[in-house]
Structure formats: structure tokens, C-alpha cells
Design an enzyme around this catalytic site. Structure first.
Site, PDB file in Angstrom:
ATOM      1  CG  HIS A  18     -65.936  52.699 -14.011  1.00 28.18           C
ATOM      2  ND1 HIS A  18     -65.367  52.328 -12.827  1.00 28.18           N
ATOM      3  CD2 HIS A  18     -66.283  51.541 -14.637  1.00 28.18           C
ATOM      4  CE1 HIS A  18     -65.365  50.999 -12.727  1.00 28.18           C
ATOM      5  NE2 HIS A  18     -65.912  50.502 -13.809  1.00 28.18           N
ATOM      6  CE  LYS A  42     -66.815  42.433  -9.972  1.00 28.37           C
ATOM      7  NZ  LYS A  42     -66.438  43.638 -10.709  1.00 28.37           N
ATOM      8  NE  ARG A  91     -61.039  46.697 -17.605  1.00 32.25           N
ATOM      9  CZ  ARG A  91     -61.028  46.088 -16.432  1.00 32.25           C
ATOM     10  NH1 ARG A  91     -60.305  46.569 -15.450  1.00 32.25           N
ATOM     11  NH2 ARG A  91     -61.725  44.985 -16.235  1.00 32.25           N
ATOM     12  CB  SER A 129     -62.836  48.351  -8.690  1.00 38.65           C
ATOM     13  OG  SER A 129     -63.633  49.050  -9.612  1.00 38.65           O
TER      14      SER A 129
HETATM   15  N1  COA Z   1     -61.922  51.516 -16.934  1.00 40.02           N
HETATM   16  C1  COA Z   1     -61.361  51.000 -15.824  1.00 40.02           C
HETATM   17  N2  COA Z   1     -61.818  49.920 -15.198  1.00 40.02           N
HETATM   18  C2  COA Z   1     -62.890  49.316 -15.707  1.00 40.02           C
HETATM   19  C3  COA Z   1     -63.521  49.800 -16.866  1.00 40.02           C
HETATM   20  C4  COA Z   1     -63.001  50.949 -17.481  1.00 40.02           C
HETATM   21  N3  COA Z   1     -63.541  51.458 -18.587  1.00 40.02           N
HETATM   22  N4  COA Z   1     -64.543  48.990 -17.140  1.00 40.02           N
HETATM   23  C5  COA Z   1     -64.548  48.039 -16.196  1.00 40.02           C
HETATM   24  N5  COA Z   1     -63.552  48.237 -15.331  1.00 40.02           N
HETATM   25  C6  COA Z   1     -63.201  47.360 -14.212  1.00 40.02           C
HETATM   26  C7  COA Z   1     -63.765  47.745 -12.907  1.00 40.02           C
HETATM   27  O1  COA Z   1     -62.873  48.577 -12.229  1.00 40.02           O
HETATM   28  C8  COA Z   1     -63.977  46.402 -12.218  1.00 40.02           C
HETATM   29  O2  COA Z   1     -62.787  45.936 -11.618  1.00 40.02           O
HETATM   30  P1  COA Z   1     -62.779  44.741 -10.525  1.00 40.02           P
HETATM   31  O3  COA Z   1     -63.082  43.485 -11.259  1.00 40.02           O
HETATM   32  O4  COA Z   1     -61.398  44.790  -9.999  1.00 40.02           O
HETATM   33  O5  COA Z   1     -63.823  45.064  -9.500  1.00 40.02           O
HETATM   34  C9  COA Z   1     -64.342  45.502 -13.360  1.00 40.02           C
HETATM   35  O6  COA Z   1     -63.750  46.082 -14.490  1.00 40.02           O
HETATM   36  C10 COA Z   1     -65.806  45.451 -13.657  1.00 40.02           C
HETATM   37  O7  COA Z   1     -66.550  46.306 -12.811  1.00 40.02           O
HETATM   38  P2  COA Z   1     -67.686  47.273 -13.248  1.00 40.02           P
HETATM   39  O8  COA Z   1     -67.319  48.039 -14.458  1.00 40.02           O
HETATM   40  O9  COA Z   1     -68.058  48.062 -12.052  1.00 40.02           O
HETATM   41  O10 COA Z   1     -68.820  46.337 -13.679  1.00 40.02           O
HETATM   42  P3  COA Z   1     -69.224  44.927 -13.137  1.00 40.02           P
HETATM   43  O11 COA Z   1     -68.690  43.936 -14.082  1.00 40.02           O
HETATM   44  O12 COA Z   1     -68.914  44.766 -11.711  1.00 40.02           O
HETATM   45  O13 COA Z   1     -70.785  45.117 -13.270  1.00 40.02           O
HETATM   46  C11 COA Z   1     -73.002  44.539 -13.938  1.00 40.02           C
HETATM   47  C12 COA Z   1     -71.517  44.227 -13.982  1.00 40.02           C
HETATM   48  C13 COA Z   1     -73.461  45.116 -12.636  1.00 40.02           C
HETATM   49  C14 COA Z   1     -73.341  45.492 -15.060  1.00 40.02           C
HETATM   50  C15 COA Z   1     -73.625  43.153 -14.205  1.00 40.02           C
HETATM   51  O14 COA Z   1     -73.123  42.222 -13.302  1.00 40.02           O
HETATM   52  C16 COA Z   1     -75.125  43.189 -14.107  1.00 40.02           C
HETATM   53  O15 COA Z   1     -75.767  43.585 -15.045  1.00 40.02           O
HETATM   54  N6  COA Z   1     -75.668  42.719 -12.964  1.00 40.02           N
HETATM   55  C17 COA Z   1     -77.095  42.664 -12.724  1.00 40.02           C
HETATM   56  C18 COA Z   1     -77.615  41.226 -12.868  1.00 40.02           C
HETATM   57  C19 COA Z   1     -77.699  40.904 -14.322  1.00 40.02           C
HETATM   58  O16 COA Z   1     -78.511  41.422 -15.049  1.00 40.02           O
HETATM   59  N7  COA Z   1     -76.779  40.030 -14.728  1.00 40.02           N
HETATM   60  C20 COA Z   1     -76.604  39.803 -16.124  1.00 40.02           C
HETATM   61  C21 COA Z   1     -77.166  38.527 -16.546  1.00 40.02           C
HETATM   62  S1  COA Z   1     -76.005  38.027 -17.720  1.00 40.02           S
END
Ligand code: COA
Length: 162
Positions: A18, A42, A91, A129
Site C-alpha cells: 500500500h 470485512k 496485484r 493484510s
Molecule cells: N499491495 C499489497 N497488498 C494489497 C495491495 C497492494 N498494492 N492492494 C491491495 N492489497 C491487499 C490488502 O492487503 C487487502 O488484503 P486482505 O484481503 O487480506 O485484507 C486487500 O488487498 C484489499 O484491501 P485494501 O487495499 O485495504 O482495500 P479494500 O479492498 O479492503 O478496500 C474499499 C476497498 C474500502 C476502497 C471499498 O470497499 C470501498 O470503496 N468501500 C466503501 C463503500 C463503497 O463505496 N463501495 C463501493 C461500491 S462498489
């Protein structure tokens, strides 16, 4: 007008992958808002304040990075901030499927929003994560995968859970 992007995630916890996306994003954007999702589907191990606190410490010396929190829809948050670009890391094909769905949904919700993806650097492509939580739970080192601030917080959190 400065070019700003929002880099949103649940960051539970943030990984070096990240951080790398934000740092590389600063080569393209003048300012990046790291937006920590307060409500995530989550079940986070860290509460929102803890996730925000870790991000603030990590980017304490980056004056072009603002750490903020948001609730509700990301597109609504972006609109309220007056920002039209969302930056995410990609990724692998698994991410592609998930991200393409999210990008299309966000675009339907707000056609003015643009979602840009940067390929995750190879050395971070295996990180997530969940994997980090597992490594630290079983006594492994987070070196090269998570910031020391995150490792310390994670060890403390897991100790307190025992
Ligand atoms: N390097 C390493 N790991 C990465 C990464 C990177 N560049 N990019 C993503 N990841 C991993 C994270 O570690 C995480 O792992 P996990 O699944 O084991 O927890 C996973 O990929 C994704 O996590 P993160 O990057 O924190 O994002 P997320 O997918 O949890 O977050 C939001 C998504 C919050 C942006 C999204 O759900 C959101 O916009 N929510 C608000 C409600 C909304 O508007 N929804 C959209 C309607 S479609």
C-alpha cells in the site's frame, strides 16, 4: 490546480505494498489523500482510529500525503473532497476481477470519477493484510512487508488477544 488522488482502502493493516502505491502515486499526483474506510464489510482487527493512526505515523514526513477517514460510499467522499481520481494497486488477476467490478460500480454511481490502477511492484505482489496477520500470529518477521509501526501495533494487538 494541484492534481489530487484518493487512495482508499480498509488498510487492516496497511502493508508495504500500500505504502509503495502511495509513494509511486506521488510521481503522478501532487497530493494523495489516504482514505481509511471506517465501515468495511470485512471484520477489521484494528478499529478505524488505529488504522488512521498507523497511516499518519507512516506518512508523518510526507507533506503531500493527507490521511483521512471516510464512511459510506467512496464516490460520495470523493465528491465531498472535490477529487475525481481514485488510485488503487493491482496485484494479480484476482484483484483485476474484484477491482473491475468495483470500478464499474463506482463509475455507474458517479460518471465523473476516474479510477486509476498501478501494478503492484513485484516484491509486494504476494502480500495481503491477511497473510501479514498470519505471519505475525505465528511468530514470523514482517521485515520487508510491513512498516515497523505496523509490526509493533500488530504484535501488541495479538498479544492482547491471547
Ligand atoms: N499491495 C499489497 N497488498 C494489497 C495491495 C497492494 N498494492 N492492494 C491491495 N492489497 C491487499 C490488502 O492487503 C487487502 O488484503 P486482505 O484481503 O487480506 O485484507 C486487500 O488487498 C484489499 O484491501 P485494501 O487495499 O485495504 O482495500 P479494500 O479492498 O479492503 O478496500 C474499499 C476497498 C474500502 C476502497 C471499498 O470497499 C470501498 O470503496 N468501500 C466503501 C463503500 C463503497 O463505496 N463501495 C463501493 C461500491 S462498489
Amino acid at each position: 490546480m494541484p492534481k489530487t488522488a484518493i487512495c482508499a482502502g480498509s488498510f487492516d493493516p496497511p502493508t508495504d505494498g500500500h505504502i509503495n502505491i502511495v509513494e509511486r502515486g506521488l510521481k503522478v499526483f501532487d497530493r494523495i489523500i489516504v482514505a481509511v474506510a471506517v465501515n468495511t464489510s470485512k471484520k477489521p482487527i484494528f478499529d478505524a482510529e488505529e488504522r488512521i493512526g498507523m497511516m499518519r505515523k507512516i506518512f508523518a514526513n510526507h507533506d503531500k500525503v493527507e490521511v483521512d477517514a471516510f464512511e459510506g460510499l467512496l464516490v460520495d467522499y470523493a465528491r465531498a473532497k472535490g477529487v475525481h481520481t481514485i488510485l488503487r494497486g493491482l496485484r494479480n488477476m484476482g484483484d483485476y476481477e474484484y477491482e473491475s467490478q468495483m470500478a464499474l460500480a463506482n463509475k455507474t454511481l458517479d460518471p465523473d470519477v476516474e479510477i486509476l490502477y498501478m501494478m503492484t511492484e513485484g516484491k509486494y505482489a504476494h502480500l495481503s493484510s491477511s497473510i501479514i496477520k498470519e505471519i505475525i500470529t505465528f511468530g514470523g518477521s514482517g521485515c520487508g512487508m510491513i512498516h515497523p509501526v505496523v509490526e509493533e501495533a500488530l504484535r501488541k494487538k495479538l498479544r492482547n488477544r491471547e
